[in-house]
Design a protein around this motif. Structure first.
Motif, mmCIF file in Angstrom:
data_model
loop_
_atom_site.group_PDB
_atom_site.id
_atom_site.type_symbol
_atom_site.label_atom_id
_atom_site.label_comp_id
_atom_site.label_asym_id
_atom_site.label_seq_id
_atom_site.Cartn_x
_atom_site.Cartn_y
_atom_site.Cartn_z
ATOM 1 N N ALA A 136 0.840 -1.185 0.000
ATOM 2 C CA ALA A 136 0.000 0.000 0.000
ATOM 3 C C ALA A 136 0.884 1.247 0.000
ATOM 4 O O ALA A 136 1.966 1.267 0.587
ATOM 5 N N GLU A 137 0.410 2.279 -0.676
ATOM 6 C CA GLU A 137 1.187 3.506 -0.736
ATOM 7 C C GLU A 137 1.186 4.192 0.615
ATOM 8 O O GLU A 137 0.140 4.342 1.239
ATOM 9 N N PRO A 138 2.346 4.647 1.076
ATOM 10 C CA PRO A 138 2.380 5.397 2.323
ATOM 11 C C PRO A 138 1.812 6.788 2.101
ATOM 12 O O PRO A 138 1.855 7.311 0.985
ATOM 13 N N PRO A 139 1.263 7.391 3.123
ATOM 14 C CA PRO A 139 0.748 8.746 2.964
ATOM 15 C C PRO A 139 1.862 9.704 2.561
ATOM 16 O O PRO A 139 3.009 9.565 2.980
ATOM 17 N N ALA A 140 1.509 10.673 1.737
ATOM 18 C CA ALA A 140 2.498 11.632 1.265
ATOM 19 C C ALA A 140 2.901 12.575 2.389
ATOM 20 O O ALA A 140 2.098 12.914 3.256
ATOM 21 N N ALA A 141 4.156 12.988 2.391
ATOM 22 C CA ALA A 141 4.646 13.921 3.400
ATOM 23 C C ALA A 141 4.052 15.305 3.134
ATOM 24 O O ALA A 141 3.848 15.696 1.993
ATOM 25 N N PRO A 142 3.752 16.068 4.179
ATOM 26 C CA PRO A 142 3.160 17.386 3.983
ATOM 27 C C PRO A 142 4.147 18.347 3.334
ATOM 28 O O PRO A 142 5.348 18.287 3.568
ATOM 29 N N ALA A 143 3.619 19.256 2.501
ATOM 30 C CA ALA A 143 4.461 20.244 1.837
ATOM 31 C C ALA A 143 4.958 21.267 2.844
ATOM 32 O O ALA A 143 6.113 21.677 2.817
ATOM 33 N N ALA A 144 4.122 21.687 3.745
ATOM 34 C CA ALA A 144 4.506 22.639 4.793
ATOM 35 C C ALA A 144 4.539 21.893 6.121
ATOM 36 O O ALA A 144 4.002 20.808 6.265
ATOM 37 N N SER A 145 5.208 22.485 7.101
ATOM 38 C CA SER A 145 5.296 21.827 8.408
ATOM 39 C C SER A 145 4.043 22.125 9.220
ATOM 40 O O SER A 145 4.087 22.727 10.267
ATOM 41 N N ASP A 146 2.916 21.679 8.722
ATOM 42 C CA ASP A 146 1.626 21.892 9.362
ATOM 43 C C ASP A 146 1.358 20.735 10.318
ATOM 44 O O ASP A 146 1.253 19.585 9.897
ATOM 45 N N MET A 147 1.257 21.035 11.592
ATOM 46 C CA MET A 147 1.094 19.991 12.609
ATOM 47 C C MET A 147 -0.223 19.233 12.431
ATOM 48 O O MET A 147 -0.271 18.021 12.632
ATOM 49 N N THR A 148 -1.273 19.903 12.010
ATOM 50 C CA THR A 148 -2.562 19.243 11.807
ATOM 51 C C THR A 148 -2.457 18.172 10.731
ATOM 52 O O THR A 148 -2.986 17.065 10.877
ATOM 53 N N SER A 149 -1.747 18.496 9.668
ATOM 54 C CA SER A 149 -1.558 17.543 8.587
ATOM 55 C C SER A 149 -0.762 16.323 9.071
ATOM 56 O O SER A 149 -1.089 15.186 8.719
ATOM 57 N N GLY A 161 -3.856 -4.228 9.594
ATOM 58 C CA GLY A 161 -2.913 -5.245 9.155
ATOM 59 C C GLY A 161 -2.276 -4.949 7.810
ATOM 60 O O GLY A 161 -1.586 -5.785 7.251
ATOM 61 N N VAL A 162 -2.495 -3.737 7.291
ATOM 62 C CA VAL A 162 -1.922 -3.369 5.998
ATOM 63 C C VAL A 162 -0.430 -3.094 6.150
ATOM 64 O O VAL A 162 0.358 -3.456 5.278
ATOM 65 N N LEU A 163 -0.052 -2.467 7.261
ATOM 66 C CA LEU A 163 1.346 -2.145 7.519
ATOM 67 C C LEU A 163 1.873 -3.031 8.640
ATOM 68 O O LEU A 163 1.171 -3.305 9.614
ATOM 69 N N THR A 164 3.126 -3.430 8.511
ATOM 70 C CA THR A 164 3.782 -4.153 9.596
ATOM 71 C C THR A 164 4.298 -3.131 10.597
ATOM 72 O O THR A 164 4.300 -1.925 10.335
ATOM 73 N N GLU A 165 4.761 -3.615 11.725
ATOM 74 C CA GLU A 165 5.306 -2.715 12.755
ATOM 75 C C GLU A 165 6.506 -1.935 12.219
ATOM 76 O O GLU A 165 6.622 -0.735 12.436
ATOM 77 N N ALA A 166 7.376 -2.607 11.464
ATOM 78 C CA ALA A 166 8.563 -1.938 10.916
ATOM 79 C C ALA A 166 8.169 -0.876 9.890
ATOM 80 O O ALA A 166 8.733 0.239 9.887
ATOM 81 N N GLU A 167 7.209 -1.196 9.029
ATOM 82 C CA GLU A 167 6.763 -0.212 8.034
ATOM 83 C C GLU A 167 6.107 0.975 8.710
ATOM 84 O O GLU A 167 6.305 2.132 8.320
ATOM 85 N N PHE A 168 5.334 0.704 9.766
ATOM 86 C CA PHE A 168 4.676 1.776 10.508
ATOM 87 C C PHE A 168 5.710 2.713 11.117
ATOM 88 O O PHE A 168 5.602 3.938 10.999
ATOM 89 N N GLU A 169 6.712 2.147 11.766
ATOM 90 C CA GLU A 169 7.755 2.969 12.398
ATOM 91 C C GLU A 169 8.527 3.788 11.364
ATOM 92 O O GLU A 169 8.840 4.958 11.586
ATOM 93 N N GLU A 170 8.821 3.186 10.226
ATOM 94 C CA GLU A 170 9.554 3.894 9.173
ATOM 95 C C GLU A 170 8.742 5.084 8.656
ATOM 96 O O GLU A 170 9.265 6.196 8.514
ATOM 97 N N GLN A 171 7.468 4.870 8.396
ATOM 98 C CA GLN A 171 6.628 5.948 7.896
ATOM 99 C C GLN A 171 6.403 7.023 8.952
ATOM 100 O O GLN A 171 6.352 8.220 8.646
#
Length: 95
Positions: free
Chosen positions: A50-63, A78-88
């Motif tokens: 699954a595609e990881p969420p895109a990083a925000p363009a600005a440092s907006d805390m809400t995003s 169960g889409v992401l493993t623990e390692a993938e979750f931590e990396e993202q």
């Protein structure tokens, strides 16, 4: 009595032929439907790609908070493993 046996035999032959034809038609239709579905359906992708969420363009805390919530949902599904979750998570918080 011979007429009765002949009638029963004829009925059995007709019923057997009808059953055989019906089964053949059913198998043929199922084959065509399966072939049609293979043309229509896009190839399935494994859940772990699954595609990881895109990083925000600005440092907006809400995003960032929204993205972390989405990551948490993907992990709980169960889409992401623990390692993938931590990396993202590091990617989102580090940007």
């Amino acid at each position: 009595m011979p007429g009765l046996i002949r009638g029963v035999a004829r009925t059995a032959v007709v019923a057997g032929t009808a059953t055989a034809v019906s089964n053949r038609v059913t198998r043929r239709q199922q084959g065509r439907w399966a072939e049609q579905q293979s043309y229509e359906a896009p190839p399935a992708q494994p859940a772990h790609q699954a595609e990881p969420p895109a990083a925000p363009a600005a440092s907006d805390m809400t995003s960032k908070i929204e993205q972390l919530k989405q990551l948490g949902e993907l992990k709980s599904q169960g889409v992401l493993t623990e390692a993938e979750f931590e990396e993202q998570k590091r990617t989102i918080l580090g940007s």
